[in-house]
Design an enzyme around this catalytic site. Structure first.
Site, PDB file in Angstrom:
ATOM      1  CB  ILE A 173     116.131  70.235  19.494  1.00 38.00           C
ATOM      2  CG1 ILE A 173     115.152  69.869  20.612  1.00 38.00           C
ATOM      3  CG2 ILE A 173     117.495  70.536  20.072  1.00 38.00           C
ATOM      4  CD1 ILE A 173     115.581  68.614  21.405  1.00 38.00           C
ATOM      5  CB  SER A 174     112.250  74.594  20.007  1.00 37.18           C
ATOM      6  OG  SER A 174     111.840  74.451  18.663  1.00 37.18           O
ATOM      7  CD  GLN A 175     114.637  79.678  24.885  1.00 42.20           C
ATOM      8  OE1 GLN A 175     114.372  80.294  23.856  1.00 42.20           O
ATOM      9  NE2 GLN A 175     114.731  80.253  26.053  1.00 42.20           N
TER      10      GLN A 175
END
Ligand code: SAM
Length: 211
Positions: A51-53
């Site tokens: 899950i992206s930053q």
């Protein structure tokens, strides 16, 4: 997180900040990572993906500059988190994931949390999702060797495409804008700019990296 890591680092669009504040990121990560759900960093999800930053999610969605009544295409559903955020800044989100288990879990999670304006599809997102094209904005949350022609071709006049491009693990964020007015018989024209360095998992598919 919103005040310090997003607004504090330059995200300005109030719609994006409100959406990031509204979506419960802890619901999109496994139990083992919930304590870090609001740390500004990517976290592992199933199947070796991430899950992206949060800053990068907000930055990319801001760069799309979505019309409130527009439809967005996201490539790389992953947990469904970015699709949920995006759905709060536009009318409808079509998102495509190549890993069946992730697509299924994200669809279930988004439905359970009430994100009814997100449609999850299983497929090779490097080919876009032609049935609902053209899109007012397209975002890919995995990095490819180049911008897939299929995606550019599904962009509506005036729309932006934002995606990481470059070698595995060290890409730059590219933004393409379709600038023509879509008149029949005229070739579309595009403008491109670069928005900085990023590191994403690979975009794997017919117009991406080989599996
Ligand atoms: N947007 C996601 C989120 O909010 O959790 C994070 C996405 S993760 C960084 C990248 C995702 O892109 C992975 O789930 C991966 O399986 C997916 N992916 C890679 N290549 C793809 C392709 N050709 N089509 C669709 N999804 C792809």
């Amino acid at each position: 997180m919103v005040a310090h890591d997003l607004a504090g680092r330059g995200v300005r669009d109030p719609r994006v900040l409100a959406a990031m504040e509204a979506v419960p990121r802890e619901e999109f990560v496994g139990l083992a990572h919930r304590d870090h759900a609001y740390a500004d960093r990517a976290l592992p999800i199933e199947d070796g993906q991430t899950i992206s930053q949060p800053f990068v999610v907000a930055f990319m969605i801001e760069a799309l500059d979505m019309p409130a009544d527009g439809t967005a295409l996201e490539i790389g559903t992953g947990s469904g988190y970015a699709a949920a955020v995006l759905s709060l800044v536009c009318a409808r989100v079509v998102t495509v994931e190549r890993i069946a288990r992730l697509a299924g879990r994200a669809a279930e999670r988004l439905a359970r949390l009430g994100y009814a304006d997100v449609e999850v599809h299983l497929g090779d997102g490097t080919l876009g999702w032609p049935p609902d094209a053209p899109y007012d904005g397209i975002v890919a949350t995995a990095g490819g060797p180049s911008v897939p022609e299929a995606l550019v071709g599904q962009l509506a006049p005036g729309g932006f495409l934002v995606m990481p491009v470059g070698p595995l693990g060290a890409q730059h964020l590219v933004r393409v804008r379709r600038v023509d007015d879509g008149r029949p018989g005229e070739d579309p024209t595009y403008e491109q700019d670069e928005l900085g360095g990023v590191a994403f998992v690979p975009l794997i598919g017919a117009q991406g990296w080989p599996a």
